[in-house]
Motif scaffolding. Structure first.
Motif, PDB file in Angstrom:
ATOM      1  N   ILE B 117       0.829  -1.211   0.000  1.00 50.21           N
ATOM      2  CA  ILE B 117       0.000   0.000   0.000  1.00 50.21           C
ATOM      3  C   ILE B 117       0.860   1.256   0.000  1.00 50.21           C
ATOM      4  CG2 ILE B 117      -1.436   1.423   1.520  1.00 50.21           C
ATOM      5  CD1 ILE B 117      -3.139  -0.841   2.082  1.00 50.21           C
ATOM      6  N   GLN B 118       1.955   1.181   0.730  1.00 48.87           N
ATOM      7  CA  GLN B 118       2.811   2.374   0.797  1.00 48.87           C
ATOM      8  C   GLN B 118       3.820   2.419  -0.337  1.00 48.87           C
ATOM      9  OE1 GLN B 118       4.253   3.016   4.737  1.00 48.87           O
ATOM     10  NE2 GLN B 118       2.204   3.011   5.604  1.00 48.87           N
ATOM     11  N   GLY B 119       3.534   1.674  -1.397  1.00 51.23           N
ATOM     12  CA  GLY B 119       4.368   1.751  -2.580  1.00 51.23           C
ATOM     13  C   GLY B 119       5.507   0.755  -2.591  1.00 51.23           C
ATOM     14  N   ALA B 120       5.470  -0.197  -1.671  1.00 55.29           N
ATOM     15  CA  ALA B 120       6.488  -1.251  -1.604  1.00 55.29           C
ATOM     16  C   ALA B 120       7.904  -0.688  -1.623  1.00 55.29           C
ATOM     17  CB  ALA B 120       6.295  -2.250  -2.750  1.00 55.29           C
ATOM     18  N   PRO B 121       8.182   0.336  -0.805  1.00 50.39           N
ATOM     19  CA  PRO B 121       9.484   0.995  -0.882  1.00 50.39           C
ATOM     20  C   PRO B 121      10.639   0.062  -0.517  1.00 50.39           C
ATOM     21  CG  PRO B 121       8.318   1.662   1.108  1.00 50.39           C
ATOM     22  CD  PRO B 121       7.359   0.858   0.291  1.00 50.39           C
ATOM     23  N   ARG B 122      10.356  -0.959   0.281  1.00 46.61           N
ATOM     24  CA  ARG B 122      11.428  -1.870   0.691  1.00 46.61           C
ATOM     25  C   ARG B 122      11.268  -3.234   0.038  1.00 46.61           C
ATOM     26  NH1 ARG B 122      11.557   1.746   4.762  1.00 46.61           N
ATOM     27  NH2 ARG B 122       9.318   1.530   5.036  1.00 46.61           N
ATOM     28  N   MET B 123      10.515  -3.293  -1.061  1.00 53.15           N
ATOM     29  CA  MET B 123      10.210  -4.607  -1.625  1.00 53.15           C
ATOM     30  C   MET B 123      10.203  -4.642  -3.133  1.00 53.15           C
ATOM     31  SD  MET B 123       7.166  -6.783   0.031  1.00 53.15           S
ATOM     32  CE  MET B 123       7.329  -8.299  -0.914  1.00 53.15           C
ATOM     33  N   GLU B 124      10.391  -3.482  -3.739  1.00 55.89           N
ATOM     34  CA  GLU B 124      10.289  -3.424  -5.188  1.00 55.89           C
ATOM     35  C   GLU B 124      11.132  -4.495  -5.856  1.00 55.89           C
ATOM     36  OE1 GLU B 124      10.623   0.906  -6.258  1.00 55.89           O
ATOM     37  OE2 GLU B 124      10.557   0.000  -8.266  1.00 55.89           O
ATOM     38  N   ALA B 125      12.373  -4.616  -5.411  1.00 53.99           N
ATOM     39  CA  ALA B 125      13.280  -5.577  -6.022  1.00 53.99           C
ATOM     40  C   ALA B 125      12.731  -6.996  -5.901  1.00 53.99           C
ATOM     41  CB  ALA B 125      14.653  -5.486  -5.363  1.00 53.99           C
ATOM     42  N   ASP B 126      12.243  -7.332  -4.702  1.00 53.33           N
ATOM     43  CA  ASP B 126      11.708  -8.670  -4.494  1.00 53.33           C
ATOM     44  C   ASP B 126      10.501  -8.942  -5.396  1.00 53.33           C
ATOM     45  OD1 ASP B 126      13.453  -9.584  -2.438  1.00 53.33           O
ATOM     46  OD2 ASP B 126      12.468  -8.209  -1.066  1.00 53.33           O
ATOM     47  N   LEU B 127       9.668  -7.922  -5.569  1.00 51.24           N
ATOM     48  CA  LEU B 127       8.509  -8.117  -6.434  1.00 51.24           C
ATOM     49  C   LEU B 127       8.968  -8.408  -7.859  1.00 51.24           C
ATOM     50  CD1 LEU B 127       5.938  -5.383  -5.308  1.00 51.24           C
ATOM     51  CD2 LEU B 127       6.060  -7.780  -4.672  1.00 51.24           C
ATOM     52  N   GLN B 128       9.916  -7.626  -8.329  1.00 54.84           N
ATOM     53  CA  GLN B 128      10.417  -7.818  -9.688  1.00 54.84           C
ATOM     54  C   GLN B 128      11.074  -9.184  -9.858  1.00 54.84           C
ATOM     55  OE1 GLN B 128      10.147  -6.257 -12.469  1.00 54.84           O
ATOM     56  NE2 GLN B 128       9.512  -4.154 -11.982  1.00 54.84           N
ATOM     57  N   SER B 129      11.924  -9.549  -8.897  1.00 56.05           N
ATOM     58  CA  SER B 129      12.711 -10.772  -9.076  1.00 56.05           C
ATOM     59  C   SER B 129      11.981 -12.022  -8.587  1.00 56.05           C
ATOM     60  CB  SER B 129      14.038 -10.643  -8.330  1.00 56.05           C
ATOM     61  OG  SER B 129      13.801 -10.619  -6.935  1.00 56.05           O
ATOM     62  N   GLY B 130      11.128 -11.896  -7.575  1.00 54.19           N
ATOM     63  CA  GLY B 130      10.492 -13.077  -7.026  1.00 54.19           C
ATOM     64  C   GLY B 130       9.086 -13.310  -7.542  1.00 54.19           C
ATOM     65  N   LEU B 131       8.332 -12.250  -7.624  1.00 53.49           N
ATOM     66  CA  LEU B 131       6.912 -12.392  -7.951  1.00 53.49           C
ATOM     67  C   LEU B 131       6.652 -12.403  -9.454  1.00 53.49           C
ATOM     68  CD1 LEU B 131       3.950 -12.435  -7.155  1.00 53.49           C
ATOM     69  CD2 LEU B 131       4.059  -9.974  -6.762  1.00 53.49           C
ATOM     70  N   LYS B 132       7.267 -11.434 -10.128  1.00 55.79           N
ATOM     71  CA  LYS B 132       6.956 -11.247 -11.546  1.00 55.79           C
ATOM     72  C   LYS B 132       7.157 -12.504 -12.399  1.00 55.79           C
ATOM     73  CE  LYS B 132       6.077  -8.147 -14.918  1.00 55.79           C
ATOM     74  NZ  LYS B 132       6.176  -8.890 -16.176  1.00 55.79           N
ATOM     75  N   PRO B 133       8.305 -13.171 -12.306  1.00 55.64           N
ATOM     76  CA  PRO B 133       8.504 -14.343 -13.175  1.00 55.64           C
ATOM     77  C   PRO B 133       7.479 -15.437 -12.925  1.00 55.64           C
ATOM     78  CG  PRO B 133      10.560 -13.666 -12.138  1.00 55.64           C
ATOM     79  CD  PRO B 133       9.477 -12.898 -11.474  1.00 55.64           C
ATOM     80  N   LEU B 134       7.209 -15.714 -11.652  1.00 62.85           N
ATOM     81  CA  LEU B 134       6.223 -16.741 -11.335  1.00 62.85           C
ATOM     82  C   LEU B 134       4.849 -16.344 -11.850  1.00 62.85           C
ATOM     83  CD1 LEU B 134       5.608 -19.391  -9.837  1.00 62.85           C
ATOM     84  CD2 LEU B 134       5.130 -18.029  -7.804  1.00 62.85           C
ATOM     85  N   PHE B 135       4.527 -15.077 -11.649  1.00 65.29           N
ATOM     86  CA  PHE B 135       3.235 -14.562 -12.112  1.00 65.29           C
ATOM     87  C   PHE B 135       3.087 -14.761 -13.621  1.00 65.29           C
ATOM     88  CE2 PHE B 135       0.624 -10.987 -13.661  1.00 65.29           C
ATOM     89  CZ  PHE B 135      -0.512 -11.128 -12.884  1.00 65.29           C
ATOM     90  N   ASP B 136       4.099 -14.353 -14.354  1.00 60.75           N
ATOM     91  CA  ASP B 136       4.033 -14.485 -15.813  1.00 60.75           C
ATOM     92  C   ASP B 136       3.903 -15.939 -16.234  1.00 60.75           C
ATOM     93  OD1 ASP B 136       4.150 -11.777 -16.180  1.00 60.75           O
ATOM     94  OD2 ASP B 136       6.316 -11.705 -16.507  1.00 60.75           O
TER      95      ASP B 136
END
Lengths: 203, 203
Positions: B117-136
């Motif tokens: 909610i607060q813009g994932a300021p401490r998680m952006e990298a994890d979202l890109q590297s961990g979540l995105k590939p699995l999601f796709d």
DNA sequence: CAAAAATTTGACCAGTTGGTAAACGATTGC
DNA sequence: GCAATCGTTTACCAACTGGTCAAATTTTTG
């Protein structure tokens, strides 16, 4: 005689209170209550910190004022749902209005979400007095529609919560949505949400 | 020779790090990053503040460690979705597992939600590297199922986001759900969520 | 057991934050 | 025009917060 004279606010008061609340919405919604500072709000509002406190009694007062005003805006679309209209179209209209609000007022959505996530410590009363009665009333309306066979049988309370969950998700989790989808998910979201609830609700 | 010797952690280290992370989960999830204090975490962990900082480099370190470990747990159910299984049952199984997680691990859900909610300021990298590939990857699987006529035509990305939105809502907005529904909405939620997604996905 | 290493604590600090007091300017009503 | 009220700023403070450090204590090791 009432000892709390209303003392109609001057032009300057109206203008500055508005500026402060707008700045506070920006800051509170992106940092949470505790994460926001009066200095940040003051700077965003273009005022000095002591000047803020001339218009509001403190940080909590600003926050409470903001949330209080927000609840009305937030529930307006639900109020508009007409019991005498066509059930499916009334509900789908509500859903689309709510989704639109998520795109147009993401800060408001996130402010609300942040407060509720943390247990609504400054909003419990408002939820009980403002949200609950309207929620119950609209549940009855939906139940009536379903019982009359004008909708698929559905749990009204969980339907409404699903609608909120799905529509507000696009505002509240914007950071995640942005990472996962392209830059223009709005039309796709609209189509998806429409299909999802139409398939659930069509009798 | 590698200069960052791993130095296997002692029993006491393992135990205390676990205690700290559990306490931090409690405190961070209910007050947010900024709203949580090291003193609160220390007290919840039954340790002194300087002792916390003996095990972690600082507040951010604790938070990052927590979120990092959480992402794996959080995505596990999605990983389990088997491309070679029955499409509708794989998806419904995933949905029910995710819903179950919201009831069983609400703190984890709220920690994650608060961060995003607060813009994932401490998680952006994890979202890109961990979540995105699995999601796709999983989007491709779902698309394949839909194209083969084994599912109703559906937008995979928005389907997954809807699933998250609806299931996590019960954890993230627990304060609101509690006000609006009775004390035992769990079975009702299960039935509602099942019906909703089954009606959307059945071919 | 004794030395060494690991763990814990009490005292402390510098920066931040919400909030105040009083003086200083600006408006307004008469 | 002028007093009274309203609005704004400067200087300040007490409490809190993340973090440090050296000393004390406990645990491990030879």
């Amino acid at each position: 005689m009432p000892d709390d004279a209303p003392k109609k606010p001057s032009r300057i008061q109206l203008k500055n209170r508005k500026k402060i609340l707008d700045a506070a919405l920006e800051v509170f919604s992106s940092h949470g209550f505790r994460g926001a500072t009066l200095d940040q709000i003051a700077e965003a509002a273009g005022l000095s910190k002591p000047n803020l406190l001339y218009y509001f009694d403190g940080k909590e007062d600003i926050h409470r004022t903001l949330l209080n005003g927000l609840l009305d805006v937030w529930l307006a679309p639900l109020k508009e749902m007409d019991p005498s209209g066509d059930p499916l179209e009334e509900l789908m209209g509500y859903i689309h209005r709510k989704l639109e609000m998520s795109w147009e007022m993401p800060r408001e959505s996130r402010l609300f979400a942040g407060e509720v996530i943390q247990g609504a410590p400054r909003m419990e009363a408002d939820l009980q007095s403002g949200l609950k009665p309207l929620f119950d009333a609209k549940c009855d309306v939906i139940r009536g529609w379903a019982d009359a066979g004008l909708l698929a049988p559905v749990n009204p309370a969980h339907l409404l919560m699903s609608i909120w969950a799905v529509t507000q998700h696009y505002a509240d989790f914007e950071a995640q949505v942005g990472v996962l989808t392209g830059p223009a998910p709005r039309a796709e979201a609209r189509a998806h949400v429409d299909k999802m609830f139409r398939s659930l609700l069509s009798p």
